[in-house]
Each structure stands twice: as C-alpha cells, then as structure tokens.
Design a protein around this motif. Structure first.
Motif, PDB file in Angstrom:
ATOM      1  N   SER A 158       0.852  -1.184   0.000  1.00 46.65           N
ATOM      2  CA  SER A 158       0.000   0.000   0.000  1.00 46.65           C
ATOM      3  C   SER A 158       0.890   1.236   0.000  1.00 46.65           C
ATOM      4  CB  SER A 158      -0.913   0.007   1.243  1.00 46.65           C
ATOM      5  OG  SER A 158      -1.766  -1.131   1.230  1.00 46.65           O
ATOM      6  N   PHE A 159       0.328   2.351  -0.413  1.00 45.85           N
ATOM      7  CA  PHE A 159       1.100   3.588  -0.412  1.00 45.85           C
ATOM      8  C   PHE A 159       1.610   3.883   0.992  1.00 45.85           C
ATOM      9  CE2 PHE A 159      -1.638   4.722  -4.206  1.00 45.85           C
ATOM     10  CZ  PHE A 159      -0.598   4.573  -5.124  1.00 45.85           C
ATOM     11  N   ASP A 220      -4.156   3.306 -14.041  1.00 48.10           N
ATOM     12  CA  ASP A 220      -5.339   3.879 -13.413  1.00 48.10           C
ATOM     13  C   ASP A 220      -6.258   2.772 -12.924  1.00 48.10           C
ATOM     14  OD1 ASP A 220      -6.730   2.892 -15.604  1.00 48.10           O
ATOM     15  OD2 ASP A 220      -6.622   4.787 -16.693  1.00 48.10           O
ATOM     16  N   ALA A 221      -7.440   3.159 -12.452  1.00 43.98           N
ATOM     17  CA  ALA A 221      -8.374   2.196 -11.868  1.00 43.98           C
ATOM     18  C   ALA A 221      -8.874   1.186 -12.889  1.00 43.98           C
ATOM     19  CB  ALA A 221      -9.556   2.941 -11.241  1.00 43.98           C
ATOM     20  N   ASN A 222      -8.812   1.519 -14.175  1.00 46.42           N
ATOM     21  CA  ASN A 222      -9.227   0.594 -15.222  1.00 46.42           C
ATOM     22  C   ASN A 222      -8.084  -0.290 -15.705  1.00 46.42           C
ATOM     23  OD1 ASN A 222     -11.855   1.595 -15.198  1.00 46.42           O
ATOM     24  ND2 ASN A 222     -11.381   3.180 -16.722  1.00 46.42           N
ATOM     25  N   GLY A 223      -6.888  -0.124 -15.129  1.00 47.43           N
ATOM     26  CA  GLY A 223      -5.738  -0.913 -15.537  1.00 47.43           C
ATOM     27  C   GLY A 223      -4.994  -0.351 -16.715  1.00 47.43           C
ATOM     28  N   ALA A 224      -5.398   0.801 -17.209  1.00 46.34           N
ATOM     29  CA  ALA A 224      -4.722   1.428 -18.338  1.00 46.34           C
ATOM     30  C   ALA A 224      -3.544   2.263 -17.854  1.00 46.34           C
ATOM     31  CB  ALA A 224      -5.700   2.304 -19.119  1.00 46.34           C
ATOM     32  N   GLY A 263      -9.900   7.444  -9.397  1.00 48.70           N
ATOM     33  CA  GLY A 263     -10.106   7.252  -7.964  1.00 48.70           C
ATOM     34  C   GLY A 263      -9.056   6.372  -7.298  1.00 48.70           C
ATOM     35  N   ARG A 264      -8.385   5.518  -8.105  1.00 49.78           N
ATOM     36  CA  ARG A 264      -7.397   4.596  -7.520  1.00 49.78           C
ATOM     37  C   ARG A 264      -6.333   4.329  -8.569  1.00 49.78           C
ATOM     38  NH1 ARG A 264      -7.484   1.023  -3.253  1.00 49.78           N
ATOM     39  NH2 ARG A 264      -6.090  -0.775  -3.407  1.00 49.78           N
ATOM     40  N   ILE A 265      -5.070   4.221  -8.128  1.00 48.63           N
ATOM     41  CA  ILE A 265      -3.975   3.943  -9.060  1.00 48.63           C
ATOM     42  C   ILE A 265      -3.030   2.904  -8.475  1.00 48.63           C
ATOM     43  CG2 ILE A 265      -4.069   6.269 -10.046  1.00 48.63           C
ATOM     44  CD1 ILE A 265      -1.470   6.901  -8.501  1.00 48.63           C
ATOM     45  N   GLY A 283      -3.439   2.189  -4.075  1.00 45.78           N
ATOM     46  CA  GLY A 283      -4.329   2.829  -3.123  1.00 45.78           C
ATOM     47  C   GLY A 283      -5.111   3.948  -3.790  1.00 45.78           C
ATOM     48  N   PRO A 284      -5.985   4.577  -3.027  1.00 47.59           N
ATOM     49  CA  PRO A 284      -6.800   5.672  -3.589  1.00 47.59           C
ATOM     50  C   PRO A 284      -5.974   6.934  -3.783  1.00 47.59           C
ATOM     51  CG  PRO A 284      -7.248   5.409  -1.250  1.00 47.59           C
ATOM     52  CD  PRO A 284      -6.311   4.303  -1.611  1.00 47.59           C
ATOM     53  N   THR A 285      -6.435   7.734  -4.722  1.00 49.90           N
ATOM     54  CA  THR A 285      -5.832   9.049  -4.916  1.00 49.90           C
ATOM     55  C   THR A 285      -6.498  10.055  -3.985  1.00 49.90           C
ATOM     56  OG1 THR A 285      -7.371   9.565  -6.696  1.00 49.90           O
ATOM     57  CG2 THR A 285      -5.268   8.543  -7.309  1.00 49.90           C
ATOM     58  N   SER A 286      -5.817  11.119  -3.684  1.00 50.65           N
ATOM     59  CA  SER A 286      -6.360  12.118  -2.780  1.00 50.65           C
ATOM     60  C   SER A 286      -7.445  12.935  -3.493  1.00 50.65           C
ATOM     61  CB  SER A 286      -5.254  13.039  -2.300  1.00 50.65           C
ATOM     62  OG  SER A 286      -4.280  12.290  -1.615  1.00 50.65           O
TER      63      SER A 286
END
Length: 286
Positions: A158-159, A220-224, A263-265, A283-286
């Motif tokens: 985790s971050f 990114d959250a989509n895996g791209a 939202g998450r990376i 983890g989530p982005t701020s």
C-alpha cells in the motif's frame, strides 16, 4: 540174411564191433564234454553329463557379481534365475546317476537364489530412492512456488509502505497528491485529473548502488497506463545515477488520469529493471 550195401556206401556191418548186432541201437558212447556257462557281461554304464551343474555355477556367479554392481543389479535376475533352474536340473541328474558334480550344481542353485534376492533388494532400493528423489523434487518445487508466491505477495504494498531489495535499496512510494500542470504541460488532456507520485530510495548497503530505472509506471483504476505529465515548472525530478551508502534520493513524477478512472492507481517501480522485479504500490488518490 545180409542185405548188401548200395554201391559206394560202406557196409554198416563193416563198422560194427565183432559180436554186435549191426542193426541194433548204437552202443552208448562216452558223455559229451561239459562246457561252463558264459560269464555275464557288465551292464553298459550311462555317460556322465556334468554340463548342467557347471552352467548353474557359472550363471550363479554371474548373477551375484552383477547384483553387487550398483548400476547393473537390474541385469542380475536373469542369470540368477537360470542358475536356479540349471542347478536343480543338475541335482536331478546326480540323483539319477547321470552326473557326479552334486556340489557344483548345489552351489550354482544357491548362488542363483542369492542373486535373485540381491536383484529384488536392488529393485526395491532403486524404487525407494526414485520415489524419495521425486518427493524431494516435488517438495522443493512446492517450496519454491510458495516462496515465489510469498515474494510476489510481499512486492504488493500500500502507499506509504517500504520494500527492500536484495541490493540494500529501500523504496517507499507515498500516497499520490493532486498536481496542477502549468499551461505548457505535455501529456495532460483537458478534463483529466493530474496527480504527483513521490518515490523515495534509501541505500542501506555499504557500497554505492546504481539506480538505472528511476521512472515509475502508473496504471489507473481501469488498468490502463496513465500518461506522464511534463511541464516547465521544474517540480518533476527523476532518480538516476549512483546512490552512495546511507544516502537518500527522492523522485517526483506527475501523471494524468481520466476522470472515470482517477479514484485509484497502482504504481510500479524498480531501481534496476534488468536485475530486480518491480514492486507495486496501490491505493486511492487524494
């Protein structure tokens, strides 16, 4: 009255002693000579055949010798089995009087039995060793798989957590922070969300270490893969070159994320991609 004899035939009366009736039975003469009976010839003796006993002894010795050789024990069963067969045939011939090498035939049969026991024992030993080797190999494979799985799990963090590489580099990726590119930024599309990723590398070894790949990858959250943002503000800093013992290097990188996947990376980073696997922080982005 006397009957005259035919011509050329002697007159029986001429051969009769005087005073004997020429036509009477002949006088009893001396007894015929008595010859003793022929002695009995000895019965023919059957030829002695010791071939079976000799063959049994040779095969028995061969079977035992092959059985004592580590890599040839599997060949010993055949001569040993033949030694037993020929040995018993030789003993049967001895009982019938056809052979006189009972000790040789018996020794061959005994050696054949010993050779068979050695062959069976060698086979059991070989199967046991092969099974043990297979079990050890399987256990090592399972252990390596478990170790790899554990190592793979350890490389997902985790971050804010730290991963230590085998060369002594400790890497920490902080939680991403919002980033505002300047008007001359490259790689940031209008409407996207930009974040800054901070990577800290500390050399805990006693010698300098080369950091050859100081650029992280961000998904990114989509895996791209996220787009790297470059602007003229001077806020980005790439880790590269050598890191001395006890020293710290900090890298700062900006990435542009689409609004629906911001939202998450996940951040991938390795100080030397040619030698060390990537570690992953998410983890989530701020």
């Amino acid at each position: 009255m006397t009957i005259p004899a035919p011509p050329d035939q002697p007159n029986p009366a001429d051969h009769k002693p005087a005073g004997q009736d020429p036509w009477g039975p002949p006088p009893s003469g001396p007894a015929l000579a008595h010859f003793p009976p022929h002695p009995m010839l000895p019965a023919p003796v059957a030829p002695v055949s010791n071939g079976m006993g000799i063959t049994a002894l040779v095969l028995g010795i061969t079977g035992v010798v092959l059985g004592l050789v580590i890599f040839l024990f599997w060949m010993s069963w055949l001569p040993a089995l033949l030694a037993v067969v020929f040995g018993f045939i030789g003993l049967s011939q001895v009982r019938k009087g056809l052979a006189n090498n009972r000790a040789m035939a018996l020794t061959g049969a005994i050696l054949g039995i010993v050779g068979l026991l050695i062959a069976v024992g060698g086979g059991v030993f070989a199967v046991t060793m092969v099974k043990r080797s297979a079990d050890d190999t399987r256990a090592k494979a399972d252990e390596a798989k478990a170790s790899a799985s554990s190592a793979e799990k350890d490389r997902h963090l985790s971050f804010g957590e730290t991963y230590t590489y085998e060369n002594g580099l400790k890497v920490t990726v902080a939680a991403p922070q919002p980033f505002t590119p300047d008007e001359y930024a490259y790689g940031h599309a209008k409407g996207n969300k930009a974040v800054q990723v901070t990577v800290t590398v500390i050399n805990t070894s006693t010698s300098r270490v080369s950091v050859k790949t100081g650029l992280p990858d961000v998904n990114d959250a989509n895996g791209a893969s996220a787009e790297l943002v470059i602007d003229g503000s001077g806020r980005q800093k790439v880790i590269t070159g050598y890191l001395l013992p006890g020293k710290e290097a900090v890298g700062k990188y900006a990435f542009s994320l689409p609004p629906d996947a911001a939202g998450r990376i996940e951040v991938e980073f390795s100080p030397d991609a040619m030698r060390w696997n990537d570690a992953y922080w998410s983890g989530p982005t701020s």
